[in-house]
Design an enzyme around this catalytic site. Structure first.
Site, PDB file in Angstrom:
ATOM      1  N   LYS A 110       0.899  -1.169   0.000  1.00 17.70           N
ATOM      2  CA  LYS A 110       0.000   0.000   0.000  1.00 17.70           C
ATOM      3  C   LYS A 110       0.940   1.222   0.000  1.00 17.70           C
ATOM      4  O   LYS A 110       1.376   1.691   1.045  1.00 17.70           O
ATOM      5  CB  LYS A 110      -0.879  -0.036   1.257  1.00 17.70           C
ATOM      6  CG  LYS A 110      -2.195   0.711   1.156  1.00 17.70           C
ATOM      7  CD  LYS A 110      -2.098   2.157   0.781  1.00 17.70           C
ATOM      8  CE  LYS A 110      -1.691   3.077   1.907  1.00 17.70           C
ATOM      9  NZ  LYS A 110      -1.401   4.469   1.429  1.00 17.70           N
ATOM     10  N   CYS A 165      14.055  11.036   6.069  1.00 14.10           N
ATOM     11  CA  CYS A 165      14.071  10.722   7.500  1.00 14.10           C
ATOM     12  C   CYS A 165      15.501  10.652   8.020  1.00 14.10           C
ATOM     13  O   CYS A 165      15.734  10.613   9.211  1.00 14.10           O
ATOM     14  CB  CYS A 165      13.353   9.410   7.765  1.00 14.10           C
ATOM     15  SG  CYS A 165      14.256   8.027   7.117  1.00 14.10           S
TER      16      CYS A 165
HETATM   17  P1  NAD Z   1       2.487   9.553   6.520  1.00 15.69           P
HETATM   18  O1  NAD Z   1       2.526   9.025   7.902  1.00 15.69           O
HETATM   19  O2  NAD Z   1       1.573  10.691   6.219  1.00 15.69           O
HETATM   20  O3  NAD Z   1       2.053   8.391   5.501  1.00 15.69           O
HETATM   21  C1  NAD Z   1       2.670   7.115   5.515  1.00 15.69           C
HETATM   22  C2  NAD Z   1       1.652   6.075   5.071  1.00 15.69           C
HETATM   23  O4  NAD Z   1       0.559   6.063   5.991  1.00 15.69           O
HETATM   24  C3  NAD Z   1       1.072   6.366   3.691  1.00 15.69           C
HETATM   25  O5  NAD Z   1       0.983   5.159   2.968  1.00 15.69           O
HETATM   26  C4  NAD Z   1      -0.298   6.941   4.005  1.00 15.69           C
HETATM   27  O6  NAD Z   1      -1.252   6.659   3.017  1.00 15.69           O
HETATM   28  C5  NAD Z   1      -0.670   6.271   5.314  1.00 15.69           C
HETATM   29  N1  NAD Z   1      -1.526   7.115   6.152  1.00 15.69           N
HETATM   30  C6  NAD Z   1      -1.561   8.476   6.182  1.00 15.69           C
HETATM   31  N2  NAD Z   1      -2.468   8.893   7.085  1.00 15.69           N
HETATM   32  C7  NAD Z   1      -3.014   7.798   7.656  1.00 15.69           C
HETATM   33  C8  NAD Z   1      -4.003   7.581   8.671  1.00 15.69           C
HETATM   34  N3  NAD Z   1      -4.598   8.589   9.284  1.00 15.69           N
HETATM   35  N4  NAD Z   1      -4.294   6.331   9.011  1.00 15.69           N
HETATM   36  C9  NAD Z   1      -3.680   5.287   8.406  1.00 15.69           C
HETATM   37  N5  NAD Z   1      -2.736   5.433   7.429  1.00 15.69           N
HETATM   38  C10 NAD Z   1      -2.405   6.662   7.057  1.00 15.69           C
HETATM   39  O7  NAD Z   1       3.988   9.887   6.094  1.00 15.69           O
HETATM   40  P2  NAD Z   1       4.502  10.624   4.781  1.00 15.69           P
HETATM   41  O8  NAD Z   1       4.171  12.067   4.877  1.00 15.69           O
HETATM   42  O9  NAD Z   1       4.092   9.866   3.564  1.00 15.69           O
HETATM   43  O10 NAD Z   1       6.075  10.412   4.942  1.00 15.69           O
HETATM   44  C11 NAD Z   1       6.900  11.267   5.691  1.00 15.69           C
HETATM   45  C12 NAD Z   1       7.143  10.720   7.081  1.00 15.69           C
HETATM   46  O11 NAD Z   1       7.747   9.433   7.008  1.00 15.69           O
HETATM   47  C13 NAD Z   1       8.117  11.571   7.878  1.00 15.69           C
HETATM   48  O12 NAD Z   1       7.656  11.656   9.200  1.00 15.69           O
HETATM   49  C14 NAD Z   1       9.411  10.790   7.802  1.00 15.69           C
HETATM   50  O13 NAD Z   1      10.321  11.042   8.851  1.00 15.69           O
HETATM   51  C15 NAD Z   1       8.900   9.405   7.848  1.00 15.69           C
HETATM   52  N6  NAD Z   1       9.876   8.456   7.332  1.00 15.69           N
HETATM   53  C16 NAD Z   1      10.481   7.642   8.230  1.00 15.69           C
HETATM   54  C17 NAD Z   1      11.437   6.740   7.799  1.00 15.69           C
HETATM   55  C18 NAD Z   1      12.116   5.817   8.768  1.00 15.69           C
HETATM   56  O14 NAD Z   1      12.668   4.831   8.338  1.00 15.69           O
HETATM   57  N7  NAD Z   1      12.081   6.076  10.062  1.00 15.69           N
HETATM   58  C19 NAD Z   1      11.758   6.668   6.434  1.00 15.69           C
HETATM   59  C20 NAD Z   1      11.112   7.526   5.552  1.00 15.69           C
HETATM   60  C21 NAD Z   1      10.163   8.415   6.021  1.00 15.69           C
END
Ligand code: NAD
Length: 498
Positions: free
Chosen positions: A173, A281
């Site tokens: 997803k 990240c």
């Molecule tokens: P996000 O949390 O908005 O989305 C991530 C996933 O969750 C997506 O597939 C999205 O569709 C889903 N999602 C969004 N809202 C949701 C909800 N309310 N309920 C269930 N699922 C939901 O993150 P983003 O903006 O796509 O990515 C950026 C974030 O990811 C930053 O915080 C970054 O630090 C983090 N990140 C972390 C790592 C790591 O390995 N620690 C790596 C890359 C990115």
């Protein structure tokens, strides 16, 4: 308008929910496509297909599965330019950086090519009289990955590369903001010889995430995204009895000791703070110079360095970084900059007014630099995820060590120094999961593992490497006895080794 559809059972599955997400071109600000958002029923249909496919795929010998991985790697390399352009057109990162995104994912596929060796179990001959003990790692069944927008190639490959190689079938997803590359990767996996149903892509939002978390036939979920959602996925998934690993946000610090090579620090910081518009990240959005002299010099040199940065459209080969992913995200970054100013930090360089000629509606934001940022501030505590570098001055090594150690996030950290003893002590004592010594973005290589601490990761196994293999398999241990002659009488005492 182009529609981006699900990819299930080796073919396009046209979504029926009537719900779509907008996919923007961040360079122009225009909607370039819409992506179908799945219903729980569509997710279930994909799981049924994956369940069916698991029977054959898990029984396929590991060498054959590895051959699919070898061929997949070849195909991704052959399609590198097209994939990178597609990735940049939806994400906004520059093409060279998109190639890096794909390449880092491919390195996990290279690890997966060695899966026959990595999957070998353990064996003890003669653990008792006529008794041998052996263990094997078996696939879990149908598993899922939920991925963020910022690495639409690398992070899916972190997950499905290992998960599929060990014999699982996979539901991906991806982020609804840049969903096209994940679909292309699934198509290439089919072309590489992966049977239909082994790698499926189901697009969606919270509805499909909740459907994954509640589905009884999905045995494990890997999530990467922001921390609140990571925590939600971890708690709901584990409550439903699944194995879950959930990586969250970050606020990585770069400690600059007085003896550091300042030329190198300025270049490293610039790339790590502003590359990919800070949407990594493992970016370095906080710099901690130790001592006033170090801080004053670094401040002046960063101001000069920032002036040389070129922000441009994602296919501009000269640009260091492109637009951020969405107008909403741009607005959020600008809001954080205002909050930082209001809470008393000094805004030394303000990138908010940046406009790219001819692309005034694009989601561009210039680089910003803050000095005088303090631990109590909201903009220090929270993740901004944009091209904003915050300077927090420290008077001593101990003070500098304490900052990342006490921060709510613990993904990555870097120290710049010429003193090996100081670096060693820092690495040993800092309360953060991944450490760089004169390395600004210490993303571990694929055969090691990736994972942060504290609110940067929930669960106890990392991504890829042997930890990934452990996450995506379950271990079975067999104790076998082949006695000679008559069996002894039954015993009511727990067997022990004499
Ligand atoms: P996000 O949390 O908005 O989305 C991530 C996933 O969750 C997506 O597939 C999205 O569709 C889903 N999602 C969004 N809202 C949701 C909800 N309310 N309920 C269930 N699922 C939901 O993150 P983003 O903006 O796509 O990515 C950026 C974030 O990811 C930053 O915080 C970054 O630090 C983090 N990140 C972390 C790592 C790591 O390995 N620690 C790596 C890359 C990115």
């Amino acid at each position: 308008m182009r529609d981006i559809q699900h990819f299930v059972n080796g073919q396009t599955l046209v979504g029926t929910s009537g719900r779509f997400g907008d996919v923007f071109n961040p360079n122009t600000g225009e909607v370039q496509a819409r992506v179908a958002l799945a219903t729980a029923g569509e997710l279930d249909a994909a799981v049924q297909v994956a369940l069916q496919a698991h029977q054959g795929w898990s029984a396929t010998n590991p060498q054959r599965r590895a051959r699919v991985m070898f061929e997949f790697k070849r195909l991704v390399e052959a399609n590198m330019q097209d994939l990178a352009e597609l990735l940049s057109s939806e994400h906004g990162k520059v093409i060279a950086d998109s190639k890096g995104d794909i390449q880092r994912g491919l390195e996990v596929i290279e690890f997966a090519c060695g899966i026959p060796h990595a999957l070998k179990g353990e064996y003890t001959e003669g653990a008792g009289p006529g008794i041998d003990v052996y263990s094997m790692r078996q696939s879990l069944g149908v598993v899922a990955g939920i991925t963020p927008f910022n690495f639409p190639a690398m992070i899916p490959m972190w997950m499905f590369g290992v998960a599929i190689a060990v014999g699982n079938t996979f539901i991906l997803k991806p982020s609804e903001k840049d969903p096209s590359v994940p679909v292309r990767l699934a198509e290439l996996m089919m072309e590489a010889g992966g049977p239909a149903g082994v790698l499926n892509v189901v697009h969606g939002d919270k509805v499909s995430v909740d459907a994954i978390l509640q589905h009884p036939d999905i045995k494990a979920v890997s999530f990467v995204g922001s921390s609140d959602i990571a925590h939600y996925v971890y708690s709901q998934g584990t409550l439903a009895g699944k194995r879950v690993q959930a990586m969250g946000g970050a606020k990585n610090h770069g400690i600059v000791m007085p003896d550091a090579d300042m030329d190198q620090v300025v270049k490293d910081l610039s790339g790590a703070a502003f590359g990919s518009a800070g949407e990594r990240c493992m970016a370095l959005p906080v710099v901690v110079p130790v001592g006033k002299k170090t801080a004053d010099e670094l401040r002046e040199r960063m101001i000069a360095e920032i002036e040389t940065l070129k922000v441009g459209v994602s296919n501009d080969a000269e640009a260091q970084y492109g637009p951020v992913v969405s107008a909403a995200h741009r607005a959020k970054i600008a809001e954080y900059i205002q909050i930082g100013k209001d809470e008393g930090a000094e805004l030394v360089v303000d990138g908010r007014d940046f406009k790219l000629q001819g692309y005034e509606k694009g989601f561009f934001i210039g680089p910003s630099l803050f000095d005088g940022v303090k631990p109590g501030m909201k903009t220090y505590h929270e993740e901004i995820f944009g091209p904003v570098l915050q300077m927090v001055r420290a008077d001593s090594f101990e003070e500098a060590l304490e900052l990342p150690s006490k921060h709510q996030y613990g993904n990555g950290v870097a120290i710049f120094t010429r003193n090996g003893r100081v670096a060693r002590e820092f690495a040993a004592r800092v309360n953060v999961g991944m450490v760089g010594i004169n390395v600004p973005i210490p993303v571990p290589v694929a055969y090691h593992t990736f994972g942060g601490w504290k609110r940067s990761a929930f669960g106890d196994t990392n991504q890829h490497g042997m930890e990934g293999l452990k996450f995506w398999t379950k271990v079975k241990t067999v104790t076998a006895r082949w006695p000679e002659g008559e069996m002894a009488d039954s015993s009511f005492i727990i067997p022990t080794m004499k």
